[in-house]
Design an enzyme around this catalytic site. Structure first.
Site, short mmCIF file in Angstrom:
data_model
loop_
_atom_site.label_atom_id
_atom_site.label_comp_id
_atom_site.label_asym_id
_atom_site.label_seq_id
_atom_site.Cartn_x
_atom_site.Cartn_y
_atom_site.Cartn_z
N GLY A 224 -16.68 11.08 -0.61
CA GLY A 224 -16.16 9.75 -0.92
C GLY A 224 -16.01 8.79 0.25
CB THR A 225 -16.56 8.26 3.51
OG1 THR A 225 -16.84 7.28 4.52
CG2 THR A 225 -17.23 9.56 3.88
CB SER A 226 -19.28 3.48 2.46
OG SER A 226 -18.35 3.08 3.44
CG HIS B 168 -9.32 5.30 9.99
ND1 HIS B 168 -10.29 4.99 9.06
CD2 HIS B 168 -9.99 5.55 11.15
CE1 HIS B 168 -11.49 5.05 9.64
NE2 HIS B 168 -11.34 5.40 10.89
NE ARG C 116 -2.75 -1.50 -0.72
CZ ARG C 116 -2.41 -2.72 -1.14
NH1 ARG C 116 -2.31 -3.72 -0.30
NH2 ARG C 116 -2.18 -2.95 -2.42
CD GLN D 186 -13.90 7.63 7.00
OE1 GLN D 186 -14.38 6.58 7.41
NE2 GLN D 186 -14.50 8.33 6.09
CG ASN D 187 -8.70 8.45 2.29
OD1 ASN D 187 -9.53 7.61 2.61
ND2 ASN D 187 -8.90 9.34 1.34
CB VAL D 188 -3.66 5.20 5.79
CG1 VAL D 188 -4.59 4.87 6.94
CG2 VAL D 188 -3.79 4.15 4.69
CG ASP D 189 -4.17 8.68 0.41
OD1 ASP D 189 -4.18 9.90 0.65
OD2 ASP D 189 -5.18 8.07 -0.02
#
Ligand code: APR
Length: 229
Positions: free
Chosen positions: A171-173, A105, A57, A87-90
């Protein structure tokens, strides 16, 4: 005074950069059962597999570029007091130029001690290995918040949400808590927007203005809409 604008982002904002989202492939994450690679149990069962998974990743995140949606959010700092809660880890928000980003996250580009969670290190290389240790001599793990773990940055995110004068979700569910519940902390009467390729059917966003489409075109639409008000 610039208006305080808080934006919660999820995997969908990085999709156009070429990073796969989580929930569009039978609950598998790049071919793995999520609990195998994103839980403390998975880590104890097979540390090699977990390290390798995040190595891949991390490598991928270094190869992709921010997209228009990330850049628009960064550009909006000129006119708004922006806080991005992701919430993204990038690190695509930072690479696009956003200066205030709260990573709920964790971050792929960092490692954490397994004996003292306060010990967090920047990784220079994409690869983490068994035998890489913290200054106290214990194995390093990815600096990722796994299922079942505390979300230490949530408090800071809630504080930002409480102050927000505009709020958006991109862009989140909205399926993973506590992140999904962030909007509950915003004032009732501020404008709220949701941008998603397929607007999630969630009671959380009942009073949101919905913009259905890709994150990049949706963000442009939102920017224009706010500018015209
Ligand atoms: N533009 C806009 N939205 C998109 C796009 C796109 N190009 N592509 C996908 N989406 C939307 C989907 O419709 C969906 O609503 O992005 C959302 C992605 O949802 P998830 O895959 O569930 O990702 P996310 O909500 O970020 O997941 C939350 O779950 O596994 C954990 O810790 C992980 O942070 C992650 C959390």
């Amino acid at each position: 005074m610039k208006k305080k604008f808080v934006v919660l982002t999820g995997a969908g904002i990085s999709a156009e950069s070429g990073i796969r989202t989580f929930r569009d492939s039978n609950g598998l994450w790049e071919g793995h059962d999520v609990m195998e690679v994103a839980s403390p149990e998975g880590w104890h069962k097979n540390r090699d597999l977990v390290l390798d998974f995040y190595n891949q990743r991390r490598k991928q995140a270094r190869e992709v570029q921010p997209n228009r949606a990330h850049y628009i959010l960064a550009e909006m700092e000129e006119d708004y007091d922006m806080t991005i809660v992701t919430q993204n880890v990038d690190d695509l928000h930072e690479r696009a130029g956003s200066t205030r980003v709260i990573h709920l996250h964790g971050e792929l580009s960092k490692a954490q001690s397994t004996v003292d969670h306060r010990l967090v290190y920047d990784l220079e290389h994409w690869e983490m290995k068994i035998g890489d240790t913290c200054k106290k001599g214990s194995q390093l793990r990815p600096f990722i918040v796994w299922f079942g773990e505390m979300v230490p940055k949530m408090e800071e995110a809630i504080h930002a949400a409480q102050q927000a004068e505009i709020f958006a979700v991109v862009g989140t569910s909205l399926l993973v808590y506590p992140a999904a519940g962030l909007s509950e902390y915003t004032s009732r009467d501020i404008p709220k927007y949701i941008i998603d390729k397929q607007i999630p059917n969630s009671p959380l966003t009942k009073y949101f203005h919905a913009i259905e489409g890709n994150a990049s075109t949706g963000m442009q639409e939102l920017k224009d809409l706010l500018a015209s008000e």
